[in-house]
Design a protein around this motif. Structure first.
Motif, mmCIF file in Angstrom:
data_model
loop_
_atom_site.group_PDB
_atom_site.id
_atom_site.type_symbol
_atom_site.label_atom_id
_atom_site.label_comp_id
_atom_site.label_asym_id
_atom_site.label_seq_id
_atom_site.Cartn_x
_atom_site.Cartn_y
_atom_site.Cartn_z
ATOM 1 N N GLU A 184 -6.019 6.101 -4.550
ATOM 2 C CA GLU A 184 -5.671 5.037 -3.609
ATOM 3 C C GLU A 184 -6.929 4.334 -3.110
ATOM 4 N N ALA A 229 -4.310 11.782 -5.049
ATOM 5 C CA ALA A 229 -3.695 10.520 -4.625
ATOM 6 C C ALA A 229 -4.634 9.762 -3.691
ATOM 7 N N ASP A 230 -5.296 10.476 -2.772
ATOM 8 C CA ASP A 230 -6.265 9.830 -1.879
ATOM 9 C C ASP A 230 -7.381 9.168 -2.681
ATOM 10 N N THR A 246 2.353 -0.934 -11.328
ATOM 11 C CA THR A 246 1.032 -0.947 -10.690
ATOM 12 C C THR A 246 0.480 -2.361 -10.609
ATOM 13 N N LEU A 258 1.635 6.789 -6.764
ATOM 14 C CA LEU A 258 0.621 7.806 -7.057
ATOM 15 C C LEU A 258 1.153 9.215 -6.819
ATOM 16 N N ARG A 281 0.830 -1.208 0.000
ATOM 17 C CA ARG A 281 0.000 0.000 0.000
ATOM 18 C C ARG A 281 0.865 1.259 0.000
ATOM 19 N N LEU A 286 2.149 1.717 -3.482
ATOM 20 C CA LEU A 286 1.120 2.289 -4.350
ATOM 21 C C LEU A 286 0.997 3.782 -4.100
ATOM 22 N N ARG A 287 0.989 4.160 -2.837
ATOM 23 C CA ARG A 287 0.897 5.584 -2.496
ATOM 24 C C ARG A 287 2.102 6.352 -3.057
ATOM 25 N N TRP A 293 -7.922 0.398 -3.692
ATOM 26 C CA TRP A 293 -8.154 -0.501 -2.565
ATOM 27 C C TRP A 293 -9.596 -0.976 -2.495
#
Length: 197
Positions: A185, A181-182, A135, A93, A86, A89-90, A189
């Motif tokens: 993400e 990004a939030d 990714t 991004l 995670r 991924l963040r 998820w």
């Protein structure tokens, strides 16, 4: 202007030319950009520009190459194996969207103009494919007990496509990097939540 420019090392002069070219291409597009306009923006003579880059196509290719390397460099920290999937991924991004935010002209040249030019589209696909591959690996490594036949590559294509659409909004000043990004993400998820058993 051109006659009064002081002598600079070749590498510095090349970067100035590329900086100017990226700005002019981003505003005018490939077809409507002239070497005269780029030379003026770089504050050099047109013959000097041609001495370094023999044609507009060669200059545009050099812009794509440099900006593509910078783009890949921006997302490279996401490959840090000490980060959780995670966190990776963040990092991907934030690296991707931060690059767009800080290099809006580069984004326009790389993704909105070069991709539409058949002669240059292959160059852009390389950096895009690298992002999709990264990714897909992150999605696969973070999914416990995936359904049989889960295609993480296609999931990555969808997420990167959504990221590109959001990046256009960042380039237009419509959304901040952290908020974007939030959003992405959560999207990634939430999609994975359905795959976890």
């Amino acid at each position: 202007m051109a006659g009064g420019t002081k002598r600079l090392p070749r590498a510095v002069r090349e970067q100035q030319m590329l900086d100017a070219a990226v700005e002019v291409f981003s505003v005018n597009g490939f077809h409507d950009t002239s070497m005269d306009a780029i030379a003026a923006a770089a504050q050099i003579s047109k013959p000097m520009l041609y001495l370094y880059y023999g044609s507009k196509e060669e200059l545009f290719a050099a812009c794509i190459h440099r900006e593509g390397l910078r783009f890949v460099e921006a997302i490279t920290p996401a490959g840090d194996p000490s980060l959780s999937p995670r966190e990776q991924l963040r990092a991907a991004l934030v690296g991707f969207l931060g690059f767009v935010d800080q290099n809006r002209s580069s984004w326009m040249v790389l993704y909105r103009q070069a991709i539409g030019q058949q002669a240059f589209a292959g160059q852009v696909r390389g950096s895009r494919d690298r992002l999709i591959e990264l990714t897909a690996k992150l999605l696969e490594s973070s999914t416990k007990d995936p359904d049989e036949g889960t295609d993480f590559s296609i999931m990555a294509v969808a997420l990167v496509g959504a990221g590109e659409a959001v990046a256009d909004r960042i380039a237009g000043g419509e959304i901040a990097v952290d908020a974007a990004a939030d959003l992405l993400e959560r999207l990634a998820w939430r999609g994975l939540a359905g795959k976890k058993k």
